[in-house]
Design a protein around this motif. Structure first.
Motif, mmCIF file in Angstrom:
data_model
loop_
_atom_site.group_PDB
_atom_site.id
_atom_site.type_symbol
_atom_site.label_atom_id
_atom_site.label_comp_id
_atom_site.label_asym_id
_atom_site.label_seq_id
_atom_site.Cartn_x
_atom_site.Cartn_y
_atom_site.Cartn_z
ATOM 1 N N VAL A 40 0.878 -1.179 0.000
ATOM 2 C CA VAL A 40 0.000 0.000 0.000
ATOM 3 C C VAL A 40 0.908 1.220 0.000
ATOM 4 O O VAL A 40 1.733 1.377 0.893
ATOM 5 C CB VAL A 40 -0.906 0.040 1.251
ATOM 6 N N VAL A 42 1.123 5.161 0.220
ATOM 7 C CA VAL A 42 0.424 6.419 0.547
ATOM 8 C C VAL A 42 1.306 7.550 0.035
ATOM 9 O O VAL A 42 2.481 7.647 0.413
ATOM 10 C CB VAL A 42 0.197 6.555 2.059
ATOM 11 N N THR A 67 -1.635 -1.120 -4.041
ATOM 12 C CA THR A 67 -2.699 -0.111 -3.956
ATOM 13 C C THR A 67 -2.055 1.245 -3.725
ATOM 14 O O THR A 67 -1.173 1.367 -2.865
ATOM 15 C CB THR A 67 -3.620 -0.420 -2.749
ATOM 16 N N VAL A 69 -2.665 5.025 -2.478
ATOM 17 C CA VAL A 69 -3.618 5.880 -1.750
ATOM 18 C C VAL A 69 -3.084 7.312 -1.756
ATOM 19 O O VAL A 69 -2.164 7.633 -0.998
ATOM 20 C CB VAL A 69 -3.786 5.398 -0.294
ATOM 21 N N ARG A 71 -2.894 10.986 -0.653
ATOM 22 C CA ARG A 71 -3.401 11.654 0.569
ATOM 23 C C ARG A 71 -2.597 12.917 0.825
ATOM 24 O O ARG A 71 -1.382 12.847 1.026
ATOM 25 C CB ARG A 71 -3.252 10.674 1.739
ATOM 26 N N LEU A 86 -7.049 7.032 7.474
ATOM 27 C CA LEU A 86 -6.184 6.038 6.808
ATOM 28 C C LEU A 86 -6.475 4.629 7.309
ATOM 29 O O LEU A 86 -6.414 3.672 6.531
ATOM 30 C CB LEU A 86 -4.703 6.382 7.024
ATOM 31 N N ASP A 89 -9.211 3.596 5.161
ATOM 32 C CA ASP A 89 -8.702 3.241 3.815
ATOM 33 C C ASP A 89 -8.099 1.837 3.852
ATOM 34 O O ASP A 89 -8.354 1.006 2.970
ATOM 35 C CB ASP A 89 -7.606 4.229 3.378
ATOM 36 N N LYS A 92 -10.781 -0.751 4.073
ATOM 37 C CA LYS A 92 -11.470 -0.905 2.768
ATOM 38 C C LYS A 92 -10.610 -1.725 1.804
ATOM 39 O O LYS A 92 -11.119 -2.545 1.042
ATOM 40 C CB LYS A 92 -11.742 0.479 2.156
ATOM 41 N N HIS A 93 -9.276 -1.495 1.865
ATOM 42 C CA HIS A 93 -8.386 -2.217 0.944
ATOM 43 C C HIS A 93 -7.958 -3.570 1.520
ATOM 44 O O HIS A 93 -7.053 -4.205 1.001
ATOM 45 C CB HIS A 93 -7.159 -1.365 0.615
#
Ligand SMILES: O=C(O)C(=O)C[C@@H](O)[C@H](O)[C@H](O)COP(=O)(O)O
Length: 360
Positions: A40, A42, A67, A69, A71, A86, A89, A92-93
């Protein structure tokens, strides 16, 4: 049975600090990211185009899904509310414990995302990709991750070392001058506490901001290396690591007083450094020429040597929340001489008030 069962933590945290130029997407990401571990990332949305080569390098190096993200996290967003957003987030992921978090941005983003990595699922492996001067020379190194509260800066946090700190100085090529200035407080602080080459380089000249000259490349590398050396011997800030907080006791209080984001960290630490130097003169007999020299550096780089008006009593009250404070009172990092810092409680409130007045 009243025999204690002792658990001695083996949590050996390791962090590799890599420094290069135009190396971000050619570094060995496949060895940095465990096989098939989800990623992930960010990232500060301002950087999404600039880091496309990094994203494709990571995606090429792995089968597992990544993924991204985006931000935006400014100083006033460095809060538990943003942390909670976060967490949502990540939920959700469907982030799992084998996920690696990659934080791409400035010091505020790496501080906050590092705190999310320290706490989500009780701790995720993370990699910091600092993209500002502040983050490259200081914030992304050493594992201090945190958010601010109404009572003070970085009051909620953890020590959670990034497995890798990937410092690509080419990322500074598009950094606005304001962001260059935001990192200067740490460069000046480091030169004063370290002495040696770093102090000599900064004393000899203060190169203009914005161009990554060989001088800047050396200053960035040496400042980052100084921090890494200190963290190596005192990760949990029991003694030497406090030296890295020089200028921050008053600096953080000023940031809080004026409202996070009003004063940049570099401006605040620059002013906090002048307070700490004034106290070093009063308490330790440091020669005044050091403070005068640092004022020259600040002026040369366009940082303030005087603050907007403030209430010293209120600043003093905020400083009481400083993390170096103990039940018996404030601890100050002062200078006996260039390259010779110490931590002391032998500073009385009158001396602090006088030193604060000198930056008004
Ligand atoms: O890493 C450290 O230790 C430092 O004190 C470095 C500081 O320059 C940095 O701003 C740090 O985040 C401040 O630490 P804090 O404990 O005062 O939040």
């Amino acid at each position: 049975m009243n025999k204690a069962i002792v658990i001695e933590s083996q949590s050996y945290q390791k962090s590799e600090v890599m420094i290069g130029h135009e190396t971000l997407s050619v570094w060995p990401w496949s060895s940095w990211l465990p096989e098939n571990a989800p990623v992930v990332m960010v990232v500060d949305p301002k950087l999404e185009t600039q880091i496309e080569p990094l994203v494709s390098a990571i995606e090429k190096s792995r089968q597992a899904h990544m993924t991204v993200v985006p931000r935006t996290i400014a100083e006033h967003d460095k809060t538990l509310e943003t942390v909670a957003a976060l967490y949502r987030d990540f939920g959700k992921h469907r982030v799992t414990r084998d996920t690696v978090v990659v934080a791409v941005g400035g010091g505020v983003l790496t501080d906050l995302v590092g705190y999310v990595a320290a706490t989500y699922l009780r701790g995720l492996r993370w990699i910091a990709v600092p993209t500002t001067l502040l983050a490259q020379v200081d914030a992304a190194i050493g594992g201090k991750v945190a958010v601010n509260t109404e009572f003070g800066k970085n009051l909620v946090g953890a020590f959670h070392l990034p497995a890798i700190v990937a410092i690509d100085t080419a990322m500074l090529s598009t950094l606005p001058l304001k962001e260059w200035r935001a990192g200067l407080g740490e460069v000046i602080k480091s030169a004063l506490i370290a002495g040696g080459h770093l102090y000599e380089w900064v004393q000899q000249k203060q190169e203009p901001l914005g161009d990554l000259t060989p001088w800047w490349a050396s200053v960035i590398a040496e400042t980052a290396a100084l921090k890494a050396r200190i963290v190596q011997v005192d990760l949990y800030e029991q003694n030497q690591r406090m030296f890295l907080n020089f200028g921050h006791t008053a600096g953080h209080a000023l940031e809080n007083y004026f409202g996070y984001g009003t004063l940049s960290h570099g401006e605040a630490v620059g002013l906090g450094t002048l307070v700490a130097l004034s106290l070093s003169e009063r308490v330790l007999g440091l020669r005044k020429a050091v403070r005068e020299q640092v004022m020259g550096w600040l002026r040369q780089w366009g940082l303030p040597t005087k603050s907007q008006p403030f209430d010293p009593a209120k600043i003093y009250e905020i400083m009481a929340q400083d993390k170096k404070a103990r039940a018996y009172g404030l601890q100050w990092v002062l200078l006996k001489d260039i390259g010779d810092p110490l931590v002391t409680r032998q500073v009385d409130s009158q001396q602090v008030m006088e030193a604060l007045e000198e930056i008004q």
